[in-house]
Design a protein around this motif. Structure first.
Motif, PDB file in Angstrom:
ATOM      1  N   ALA A  30      -4.746 -34.486  59.163  1.00  0.00           N
ATOM      2  CA  ALA A  30      -4.930 -33.042  59.286  1.00  0.00           C
ATOM      3  C   ALA A  30      -3.584 -32.330  59.290  1.00  0.00           C
ATOM      4  N   LEU A  31      -3.495 -31.283  58.460  1.00  0.00           N
ATOM      5  CA  LEU A  31      -2.286 -30.466  58.345  1.00  0.00           C
ATOM      6  C   LEU A  31      -2.609 -29.043  58.793  1.00  0.00           C
ATOM      7  N   HIS A  32      -1.885 -28.550  59.778  1.00  0.00           N
ATOM      8  CA  HIS A  32      -2.170 -27.259  60.406  1.00  0.00           C
ATOM      9  C   HIS A  32      -1.589 -26.093  59.617  1.00  0.00           C
ATOM     10  N   GLY A  33      -1.922 -24.882  60.052  1.00  0.00           N
ATOM     11  CA  GLY A  33      -1.429 -23.667  59.434  1.00  0.00           C
ATOM     12  C   GLY A  33      -0.156 -23.153  60.073  1.00  0.00           C
ATOM     13  N   VAL A  34       0.327 -22.019  59.577  1.00  0.00           N
ATOM     14  CA  VAL A  34       1.581 -21.440  60.038  1.00  0.00           C
ATOM     15  C   VAL A  34       1.504 -21.076  61.513  1.00  0.00           C
ATOM     16  N   THR A  35       2.563 -21.342  62.243  1.00  0.00           N
ATOM     17  CA  THR A  35       2.761 -21.132  63.684  1.00  0.00           C
ATOM     18  C   THR A  35       1.859 -22.007  64.547  1.00  0.00           C
ATOM     19  N   ASP A  36       1.097 -22.919  63.964  1.00  0.00           N
ATOM     20  CA  ASP A  36       0.330 -23.880  64.752  1.00  0.00           C
ATOM     21  C   ASP A  36       1.144 -25.160  64.913  1.00  0.00           C
ATOM     22  N   SER A  37       0.505 -26.226  65.375  1.00  0.00           N
ATOM     23  CA  SER A  37       1.188 -27.499  65.559  1.00  0.00           C
ATOM     24  C   SER A  37       0.165 -28.608  65.453  1.00  0.00           C
ATOM     25  N   ALA A  38       0.632 -29.847  65.626  1.00  0.00           N
ATOM     26  CA  ALA A  38      -0.277 -30.987  65.570  1.00  0.00           C
ATOM     27  C   ALA A  38      -1.341 -30.914  66.654  1.00  0.00           C
ATOM     28  N   LEU A  55      -4.768 -38.691  62.120  1.00  0.00           N
ATOM     29  CA  LEU A  55      -3.341 -38.408  62.173  1.00  0.00           C
ATOM     30  C   LEU A  55      -3.159 -36.892  62.089  1.00  0.00           C
ATOM     31  N   LEU A  56      -2.565 -36.295  63.129  1.00  0.00           N
ATOM     32  CA  LEU A  56      -2.324 -34.852  63.191  1.00  0.00           C
ATOM     33  C   LEU A  56      -0.817 -34.634  63.078  1.00  0.00           C
ATOM     34  N   VAL A  57      -0.396 -33.892  62.061  1.00  0.00           N
ATOM     35  CA  VAL A  57       1.029 -33.815  61.702  1.00  0.00           C
ATOM     36  C   VAL A  57       1.617 -32.457  62.076  1.00  0.00           C
ATOM     37  N   ASP A  58       2.833 -32.483  62.639  1.00  0.00           N
ATOM     38  CA  ASP A  58       3.638 -31.267  62.824  1.00  0.00           C
ATOM     39  C   ASP A  58       4.426 -31.004  61.541  1.00  0.00           C
ATOM     40  N   HIS A  59       4.210 -29.860  60.900  1.00  0.00           N
ATOM     41  CA  HIS A  59       5.014 -29.511  59.732  1.00  0.00           C
ATOM     42  C   HIS A  59       6.476 -29.290  60.127  1.00  0.00           C
ATOM     43  N   LEU A  60       7.349 -29.316  59.134  1.00  0.00           N
ATOM     44  CA  LEU A  60       8.726 -28.873  59.361  1.00  0.00           C
ATOM     45  C   LEU A  60       8.718 -27.490  60.019  1.00  0.00           C
ATOM     46  N   GLY A  61       9.587 -27.310  61.003  1.00  0.00           N
ATOM     47  CA  GLY A  61       9.683 -26.007  61.654  1.00  0.00           C
ATOM     48  C   GLY A  61       8.558 -25.720  62.616  1.00  0.00           C
ATOM     49  N   HIS A  62       7.734 -26.705  62.919  1.00  0.00           N
ATOM     50  CA  HIS A  62       6.597 -26.528  63.815  1.00  0.00           C
ATOM     51  C   HIS A  62       6.541 -27.695  64.809  1.00  0.00           C
ATOM     52  N   GLY A  63       5.962 -27.426  65.962  1.00  0.00           N
ATOM     53  CA  GLY A  63       5.814 -28.483  66.952  1.00  0.00           C
ATOM     54  C   GLY A  63       7.142 -29.128  67.277  1.00  0.00           C
ATOM     55  N   LEU A  64       7.149 -30.460  67.291  1.00  0.00           N
ATOM     56  CA  LEU A  64       8.356 -31.211  67.619  1.00  0.00           C
ATOM     57  C   LEU A  64       9.086 -31.722  66.388  1.00  0.00           C
ATOM     58  N   SER A  65       8.672 -31.280  65.204  1.00  0.00           N
ATOM     59  CA  SER A  65       9.335 -31.696  63.970  1.00  0.00           C
ATOM     60  C   SER A  65      10.671 -30.977  63.801  1.00  0.00           C
ATOM     61  N   PRO A  66      11.549 -31.504  62.945  1.00  0.00           N
ATOM     62  CA  PRO A  66      12.850 -30.856  62.717  1.00  0.00           C
ATOM     63  C   PRO A  66      12.688 -29.433  62.181  1.00  0.00           C
ATOM     64  N   ARG A  67      13.684 -28.605  62.465  1.00  0.00           N
ATOM     65  CA  ARG A  67      13.736 -27.262  61.903  1.00  0.00           C
ATOM     66  C   ARG A  67      14.085 -27.345  60.414  1.00  0.00           C
ATOM     67  N   GLN A  78       7.434 -26.292  49.500  1.00  0.00           N
ATOM     68  CA  GLN A  78       7.779 -27.552  48.848  1.00  0.00           C
ATOM     69  C   GLN A  78       8.526 -28.473  49.800  1.00  0.00           C
ATOM     70  N   ALA A  79       9.350 -27.910  50.686  1.00  0.00           N
ATOM     71  CA  ALA A  79      10.037 -28.734  51.683  1.00  0.00           C
ATOM     72  C   ALA A  79       9.028 -29.408  52.606  1.00  0.00           C
ATOM     73  N   MET A  80       7.971 -28.695  52.961  1.00  0.00           N
ATOM     74  CA  MET A  80       6.937 -29.275  53.817  1.00  0.00           C
ATOM     75  C   MET A  80       6.150 -30.356  53.083  1.00  0.00           C
ATOM     76  N   VAL A  81       5.867 -30.123  51.812  1.00  0.00           N
ATOM     77  CA  VAL A  81       5.192 -31.143  51.003  1.00  0.00           C
ATOM     78  C   VAL A  81       6.018 -32.421  50.996  1.00  0.00           C
ATOM     79  N   GLU A  82       7.311 -32.295  50.730  1.00  0.00           N
ATOM     80  CA  GLU A  82       8.182 -33.467  50.648  1.00  0.00           C
ATOM     81  C   GLU A  82       8.307 -34.154  52.009  1.00  0.00           C
ATOM     82  N   ALA A  83       8.295 -33.381  53.092  1.00  0.00           N
ATOM     83  CA  ALA A  83       8.423 -33.972  54.422  1.00  0.00           C
ATOM     84  C   ALA A  83       7.187 -34.795  54.783  1.00  0.00           C
ATOM     85  N   VAL A 185       7.368 -22.724  67.156  1.00  0.00           N
ATOM     86  CA  VAL A 185       7.637 -22.470  65.741  1.00  0.00           C
ATOM     87  C   VAL A 185       9.090 -22.053  65.501  1.00  0.00           C
ATOM     88  N   ASP A 186       9.619 -22.453  64.364  1.00  0.00           N
ATOM     89  CA  ASP A 186      10.976 -22.121  63.927  1.00  0.00           C
ATOM     90  C   ASP A 186      11.014 -20.650  63.513  1.00  0.00           C
TER      91      ASP A 186
END
Length: 286
Positions: A30-38, A55-67, A78-83, A185-186
């Motif tokens: 599951a991939l969340h929306g903007v300003t949400d988290s895993a 599997l619940l994922v934190d996108h880049l700039g969200h939750g505990l993932s890197p900024r 595209q950065a989030m896709v690659e991450a 959120v970042d």
């Protein structure tokens, strides 16, 4: 690497056997929306966890993932896709039928992932994905700086109070996940206003090779809604959930889970018995 939460029943590393209890059906990412988290799609884990590896994922700039880096902020989707791509490659998960579920921004990311790696995913659920019209895209871009200022000044307890008043059907766990995401959120990403893909005619969906379910609601804030469902290609199943806003699942969880459960047999029936002993990695998609 991205942070993530693991719930449900993990797929065994070897000899893919059902084990005790209900049969293991596969993996759900599951991939969340903007300003949400895993933590935000916790209801998905609760509903599907007895038969799925979730599997619940934190996108880049969200939750505990890197900024996001300055370069990544130029094209954050595209950065989030690659991450997410790099996360799944690094995890090297055991082969299993895999359902990818994305909401809003996460829906745009999920669609790109499914186009790039159809061999990784058995099916796709897009919950009011952020495949935006020109006016929606410009509206979000122009709102970026204003939203950044509002977030910096936000009174989170007051925001939670407004949320529970406006969306009384949300569970307490969903409210908590929403609040956690807002606190993490970042803000530099938020200031870009790039929260989805500019795709007025839903052309990205034309490239999908996996069975896909598109869910949307009928409230004024939806991104797809009844007016844009006709733009979805014929190979994409569509379901309009009445009395649902952009947060379709949170508003109408029963209807959404029923739609997804009805969709699942349309692709599981085409597969070998899920996690059948002796199936090779080539026979079972990632």
């Amino acid at each position: 690497m991205l942070s993530y939460l693991r719930a449900g029943r993990p797929v065994p590393e070897s000899e893919l056997e059902p084990g005790p209890g209900l049969p293991l059906r596969g993996r759900l990412i599951a991939l969340h929306g903007v300003t949400d988290s895993a933590a935000s799609p916790c209801g998905i884990a609760e509903h599907f966890g007895d038969q799925w590896d979730v599997l619940l994922v934190d996108h880049l700039g969200h939750g505990l993932s890197p900024r996001l880096s300055p370069a990544q902020l130029e094209d954050p989707i595209q950065a989030m896709v690659e991450a997410v791509e790099q996360l799944l490659e690094a995890l090297n998960l055991p082969a299993a039928p895999t359902l990818l579920w994305g909401h809003s921004m996460g829906g745009a990311v999920a669609a790109h992932l499914a186009v790039r790696h159809p061999e990784w995913f058995t099916a796709l659920v897009l919950e009011d994905p952020a495949l935006l019209t020109d006016s929606q895209y410009q509206q979000y871009r122009q709102a970026g700086t204003r939203e950044l200022t509002e977030f910096q000044r936000a009174d989170l307890p007051a925001a939670i109070s407004r949320l529970t008043s406006a969306y009384p059907h949300w569970s307490s766990a969903e409210v908590a996940g929403w609040a956690q995401g807002k606190a993490q959120v970042d803000l530099e990403f938020l200031a870009t206003g790039i929260v989805g893909e500019l795709d007025p005619s839903l052309r990205l969906l034309d490239q999908l090779q996996v069975p896909t379910l598109l869910l949307t609601g009928d409230a004024p804030d939806v991104l797809i809604g009844p007016n844009r469902l006709a733009d979805a290609p014929a190979h994409v199943q569509t379901v309009l959930i009445p009395q649902a806003s952009h947060t379709v699942r949170r508003d109408q969880p029963g209807a959404v889970y029923a739609a997804v459960e009805a969709f699942i047999p349309s692709w599981t029936n085409l597969l070998p018995s899920p996690l059948a002993s002796g199936s090779s990695e080539a026979e079972l998609r990632r």
